[in-house]
Design a protein around this motif. Structure first.
Motif, mmCIF file in Angstrom:
data_model
loop_
_atom_site.group_PDB
_atom_site.id
_atom_site.type_symbol
_atom_site.label_atom_id
_atom_site.label_comp_id
_atom_site.label_asym_id
_atom_site.label_seq_id
_atom_site.Cartn_x
_atom_site.Cartn_y
_atom_site.Cartn_z
ATOM 1 N N MET A 17 42.794 19.403 46.413
ATOM 2 C CA MET A 17 42.323 20.637 46.244
ATOM 3 C C MET A 17 40.894 20.978 46.830
ATOM 4 S SD MET A 17 41.013 21.201 42.122
ATOM 5 C CE MET A 17 39.233 21.059 41.932
ATOM 6 N N SER A 18 40.823 22.216 47.086
ATOM 7 C CA SER A 18 39.646 22.876 48.243
ATOM 8 C C SER A 18 38.390 22.826 47.660
ATOM 9 C CB SER A 18 40.093 23.923 48.806
ATOM 10 O OG SER A 18 38.905 24.489 49.491
ATOM 11 N N GLU A 19 37.138 22.454 48.104
ATOM 12 C CA GLU A 19 35.870 22.374 47.492
ATOM 13 C C GLU A 19 35.444 23.893 47.732
ATOM 14 O OE1 GLU A 19 33.149 19.907 49.784
ATOM 15 O OE2 GLU A 19 34.438 18.107 49.286
ATOM 16 N N ARG A 20 36.019 24.742 48.551
ATOM 17 C CA ARG A 20 35.842 26.078 48.510
ATOM 18 C C ARG A 20 37.017 27.075 48.562
ATOM 19 N NH1 ARG A 20 33.932 26.153 53.932
ATOM 20 N NH2 ARG A 20 34.280 23.943 53.967
ATOM 21 N N PRO A 21 37.711 27.028 47.653
ATOM 22 C CA PRO A 21 39.056 27.794 47.370
ATOM 23 C C PRO A 21 38.719 29.353 47.760
ATOM 24 C CG PRO A 21 38.285 27.120 45.102
ATOM 25 C CD PRO A 21 37.232 26.636 46.028
ATOM 26 N N ASN A 22 39.844 29.729 48.197
ATOM 27 C CA ASN A 22 39.791 31.314 48.844
ATOM 28 C C ASN A 22 39.459 32.264 47.599
ATOM 29 O OD1 ASN A 22 40.198 30.442 51.537
ATOM 30 N ND2 ASN A 22 42.524 30.816 51.131
ATOM 31 N N HIS A 23 40.117 32.093 46.513
ATOM 32 C CA HIS A 23 39.943 33.054 45.300
ATOM 33 C C HIS A 23 38.953 32.566 44.221
ATOM 34 C CE1 HIS A 23 42.728 35.211 47.542
ATOM 35 N NE2 HIS A 23 43.744 34.301 47.550
ATOM 36 N N LYS A 24 38.018 31.746 44.731
ATOM 37 C CA LYS A 24 37.038 31.158 43.529
ATOM 38 C C LYS A 24 36.504 32.490 42.836
ATOM 39 C CE LYS A 24 33.307 27.842 42.633
ATOM 40 N NZ LYS A 24 32.372 27.131 42.972
ATOM 41 N N ASP A 25 36.169 32.345 41.435
ATOM 42 C CA ASP A 25 35.914 33.270 40.645
ATOM 43 C C ASP A 25 36.332 34.714 40.905
ATOM 44 O OD1 ASP A 25 34.005 31.287 39.838
ATOM 45 O OD2 ASP A 25 32.652 31.739 41.514
ATOM 46 N N THR A 26 37.674 34.663 41.350
ATOM 47 C CA THR A 26 38.380 35.891 41.287
ATOM 48 C C THR A 26 39.493 35.725 40.446
ATOM 49 O OG1 THR A 26 37.985 35.944 43.692
ATOM 50 C CG2 THR A 26 39.683 37.285 42.996
ATOM 51 N N VAL A 27 39.643 37.127 39.649
ATOM 52 C CA VAL A 27 40.850 37.346 38.749
ATOM 53 C C VAL A 27 42.098 37.085 39.600
ATOM 54 C CG1 VAL A 27 42.014 38.557 37.050
ATOM 55 C CG2 VAL A 27 39.488 38.353 36.899
ATOM 56 N N CYS A 28 42.900 36.231 39.499
ATOM 57 C CA CYS A 28 44.368 36.048 40.103
ATOM 58 C C CYS A 28 45.311 36.229 39.000
ATOM 59 C CB CYS A 28 44.434 34.634 40.654
ATOM 60 S SG CYS A 28 43.367 34.433 42.090
ATOM 61 N N TYR A 29 46.452 37.037 39.527
ATOM 62 C CA TYR A 29 47.622 37.104 38.835
ATOM 63 C C TYR A 29 48.606 36.337 39.179
ATOM 64 C CZ TYR A 29 44.809 41.282 37.538
ATOM 65 O OH TYR A 29 43.701 41.900 37.100
ATOM 66 N N GLY A 30 49.003 35.563 38.315
ATOM 67 C CA GLY A 30 50.190 34.458 38.722
ATOM 68 C C GLY A 30 50.761 33.778 37.186
ATOM 69 N N LEU A 31 51.616 32.996 37.674
ATOM 70 C CA LEU A 31 52.433 32.160 36.736
ATOM 71 C C LEU A 31 52.080 31.003 36.860
ATOM 72 C CD1 LEU A 31 55.989 33.541 37.151
ATOM 73 C CD2 LEU A 31 54.458 34.536 35.704
ATOM 74 N N ASP A 32 51.873 30.237 35.649
ATOM 75 C CA ASP A 32 51.393 28.988 35.573
ATOM 76 C C ASP A 32 52.713 28.119 35.516
ATOM 77 O OD1 ASP A 32 50.609 26.072 35.117
ATOM 78 O OD2 ASP A 32 49.520 26.804 33.296
ATOM 79 N N LEU A 33 53.044 27.418 36.619
ATOM 80 C CA LEU A 33 54.404 26.744 37.003
ATOM 81 C C LEU A 33 54.359 25.220 37.023
ATOM 82 C CD1 LEU A 33 55.923 29.084 39.762
ATOM 83 C CD2 LEU A 33 56.390 29.057 37.215
#
Length: 107
Positions: free
Chosen positions: A1-17
Motif C-alpha cells: 500500500m502506498s504512503e501517497r496514493p494517487n487518488h487520496k481524498d478523491t471520490v473514485c468510482y469503482g467496484l469492491d472486488l
C-alpha cells in the motif's frame, strides 16, 4: 500500500472486488463485461470515461487495450452485454476456423 496514493481524498468510482470469487471468473472463461458497463453507467462524467491515453492522444487507452473502438461505442450506445457478445460471434467463428489446423489436440 502506498504512503501517497494517487487518488487520496478523491471520490473514485469503482467496484469492491475484494470478496469476489476469482475462481468463478476463471471458470466462466469470459471477460466480465457487466463490470465495465456498470462502471460506465455509474461514472458521472460520461464524456471523460474513455479519455485518450497518454501514449496516443487520439486513441483511448481502453481502445488500445481492447484492440478496437467497437466495444467502447457499444457501451456508450447502451448495447446490452448479451448483444455485445453476439456481435463478436462472426469474428470468433472465423478465428476458430483459421486456428483449427494449428491445434495439436482438436476439441
Amino acid at each position: 500500500m502506498s504512503e501517497r496514493p494517487n487518488h487520496k481524498d478523491t471520490v473514485c468510482y469503482g467496484l469492491d472486488l475484494r470478496n469476489y470469487d476469482i475462481n468463478k471468473l476463471r471458470q466462466s472463461r469470459q471477460i466480465n463485461l457487466a463490470w465495465v458497463i456498470e462502471l460506465y453507467n455509474a461514472y458521472p462524467d460520461k464524456a471523460r470515461f474513455f479519455t485518450p491515453g497518454r501514449a496516443n492522444q487520439d486513441i483511448s487507452a481502453f481502445d488500445l487495450r481492447i484492440g478496437t473502438n467497437q466495444l467502447r461505442k457499444q457501451i456508450i450506445a447502451g448495447v446490452s452485454e448479451a448483444d455485445i457478445r453476439k456481435s463478436w460471434e462472426p469474428g470468433l467463428q472465423k478465428f476458430k476456423a483459421i486456428r483449427a489446423k494449428y491445434l495439436l489436440y482438436p476439441d
